[in-house]
Design an enzyme around this catalytic site. Structure first.
Site, PDB file in Angstrom:
ATOM      1  N   SER A  91       0.788  -1.232   0.000  1.00  0.00           N
ATOM      2  CA  SER A  91       0.000   0.000   0.000  1.00  0.00           C
ATOM      3  C   SER A  91       0.818   1.278   0.000  1.00  0.00           C
ATOM      4  O   SER A  91       0.238   2.372  -0.065  1.00  0.00           O
ATOM      5  CB  SER A  91      -0.967   0.007   1.181  1.00  0.00           C
ATOM      6  OG  SER A  91      -2.050  -0.847   0.903  1.00  0.00           O
ATOM      7  N   TYR A 197     -10.867   1.394   5.234  1.00  0.00           N
ATOM      8  CA  TYR A 197      -9.783   1.168   4.279  1.00  0.00           C
ATOM      9  C   TYR A 197     -10.259   0.233   3.168  1.00  0.00           C
ATOM     10  O   TYR A 197     -10.627  -0.910   3.420  1.00  0.00           O
ATOM     11  CB  TYR A 197      -8.606   0.545   5.011  1.00  0.00           C
ATOM     12  CG  TYR A 197      -7.284   0.676   4.299  1.00  0.00           C
ATOM     13  CD1 TYR A 197      -6.436   1.745   4.589  1.00  0.00           C
ATOM     14  CD2 TYR A 197      -6.874  -0.254   3.357  1.00  0.00           C
ATOM     15  CE1 TYR A 197      -5.212   1.875   3.954  1.00  0.00           C
ATOM     16  CE2 TYR A 197      -5.663  -0.125   2.726  1.00  0.00           C
ATOM     17  CZ  TYR A 197      -4.830   0.923   3.023  1.00  0.00           C
ATOM     18  OH  TYR A 197      -3.619   1.053   2.391  1.00  0.00           O
ATOM     19  N   SER A 198     -10.263   0.720   1.950  1.00  0.00           N
ATOM     20  CA  SER A 198     -10.759  -0.061   0.823  1.00  0.00           C
ATOM     21  C   SER A 198      -9.850   0.122  -0.384  1.00  0.00           C
ATOM     22  O   SER A 198      -9.703   1.231  -0.900  1.00  0.00           O
ATOM     23  CB  SER A 198     -12.189   0.366   0.456  1.00  0.00           C
ATOM     24  OG  SER A 198     -12.617  -0.270  -0.735  1.00  0.00           O
ATOM     25  N   GLY A 340       2.922  -0.577   3.954  1.00  0.00           N
ATOM     26  CA  GLY A 340       2.191  -1.464   3.066  1.00  0.00           C
ATOM     27  C   GLY A 340       2.604  -2.905   3.206  1.00  0.00           C
ATOM     28  O   GLY A 340       3.534  -3.245   3.943  1.00  0.00           O
TER      29      GLY A 340
END
Length: 394
Positions: A91, A197-198, A340
């Site tokens: 991420s 969070y998507s 991430g």
């Protein structure tokens, strides 16, 4: 993404005993580049001792630039991770995507508080969802990998863990396919009323970039960020499963017919996560990117301020801005984070607001089903390493 949210994509470090059994022995850390940092060398080795397979880390501050590594490049082998190795950054990708969208805002081509549907009219999006909501995860749009709803109801998405993901890990998903699947599912909440969070938000941001510019995401990434900053080792792999050498290896443990198997998942098709986390990079490139971003070289000051301003709905303590998280370091004030992870790879990217101190690290480990992987080692590493880098262990 933060420690708790990372577990939506990275399912905790596997049992430490497994790594210890498979390793032929954990060597001392590399002869480090830059100033001697015994505190950082110790932190790396203790991270390995807690159950991680390998780690490489780069720290830039008033003492200069320090680069170190520890552990093993591959399970069962003594060779250590390359200090300049490539890795799947997860991420941390979102920070790059957010910068690209905000550059379009700076050019007057996109309105930050305009309806995202104005730029993506063919997807049937709720017109209350703004571009800002996509970047700050307040859109309420269903996550492609599934969602838990209030009351415990689970709505599945695409496979991303267990044997189902292992068997499917070379499948190609088109970004629009992911977007349409997610938009066909019930929203998590009404736009702008909550935070969740998507990864879908950043798949849609990618499609928006392509629609507005009329060119591919990969070309725009190269033109707007990678080329100007000279980030030669950062790529958006799209559907390619390859990761260039040198790199440390990542592993996944899963159950098959009642037996637990451990496989190398360094090669995988990352299109399942798309611009939610597909990027491959290095600690040097990520450090250079953060230095440029926080130093004001990529965005006008007002938009950089928007990027690092935590959202206010409903709890600003979550600390998520636009593609970045904002945290209190406890010693040097506010730090900006773009962490991430994808299966077997974890990324830590942190910097002070002025870019004067930056830390970038990649960890490799045996990822596993949540029921078989303790969270303690992950939590300790995600707290310990930035503390050592920014606070000297304070």
């Amino acid at each position: 993404m933060g420690t708790t949210r990372m577990r939506r994509v990275v399912r905790q470090v596997a049992v430490a005993a497994l790594a210890t059994t498979l390793l032929t022995g954990v060597a001392e850390s590399h002869a480090d580049a830059g100033p001697d940092r015994a505190d950082l060398r110790k932190a790396l080795q203790e991270t390995i001792d807690s159950g991680f397979t390998g780690i490489q880390m780069r720290v830039r501050d008033q003492q200069g630039e320090w680069v170190g590594a520890a552990g093993a490049r591959e399970l069962g082998k003594a060779e250590q991770p390359p200090k300049d190795g490539k890795f799947r950054a997860g991420s941390a990708t979102k920070a790059f995507v957010a910068v690209m969208v905000l550059r379009l805002v700076a050019e007057g081509k996109v309105g930050l508080d305009a309806a995202a549907a104005d730029y993506l009219p063919d997807l049937g999006m709720d017109r209350r969802i703004t571009v800002r909501m996509l970047l700050q995860h307040t859109s309420g749009i269903f996550n492609t990998t599934g969602e838990y709803f209030p009351g415990g109801r689970y709505e599945p998405g695409i496979p991303w863990e267990g044997k189902a993901w292992v068997d499917n890990r070379f499948h190609t998903y088109a970004p629009e396919e992911l977007a349409r699947m997610a938009l066909s599912k019930p929203p998590r909440f009404a736009p702008g009323t909550d935070w969740n969070y998507s990864n879908t938000n950043y798949v849609l941001a990618r499609l928006l970039i392509e629609k507005v510019t009329g060119s591919s995401y990969v070309d725009e990434l190269q033109r707007r960020i990678l080329g100007p900053l000279g980030l030669r080792d950062t790529v958006a792999p799209e559907a390619s499963p390859e990761i260039a050498e040198p790199h440390a290896h990542a592993y996944y443990k899963y159950e098959d017919a009642g037996q637990w198997q451990t496989i190398d998942v360094s090669r995988q098709n990352p299109s399942w996560v798309s611009q939610g986390g597909d990027m491959i990079s290095t600690t040097e490139d990520l450090s250079n990117f953060f230095a440029a971003l926080l130093g004001g070289k990529l965005l006008p000051a007002p938009l950089l301020a928007e990027m690092i301003k935590p959202h206010s709905t409903p709890d600003p303590a979550m600390g998520y801005g636009l593609g970045l998280e904002v945290r209190d370091s406890g010693c040097v004030g506010t730090v900006v984070a773009a962490d991430g992870g994808v299966q077997g790879y974890g990324t830590l990217l942190r910097g002070t607001l002025d870019g004067g101190k930056i830390m970038a690290a990649s960890l490799t480990f045996v990822d596993a089903d949540v029921a078989h992987a303790p969270v303690q080692a992950e939590q300790q590493a995600w707290q310990r390493l930035p503390r050592e880098a920014f606070c000297g262990g304070q």
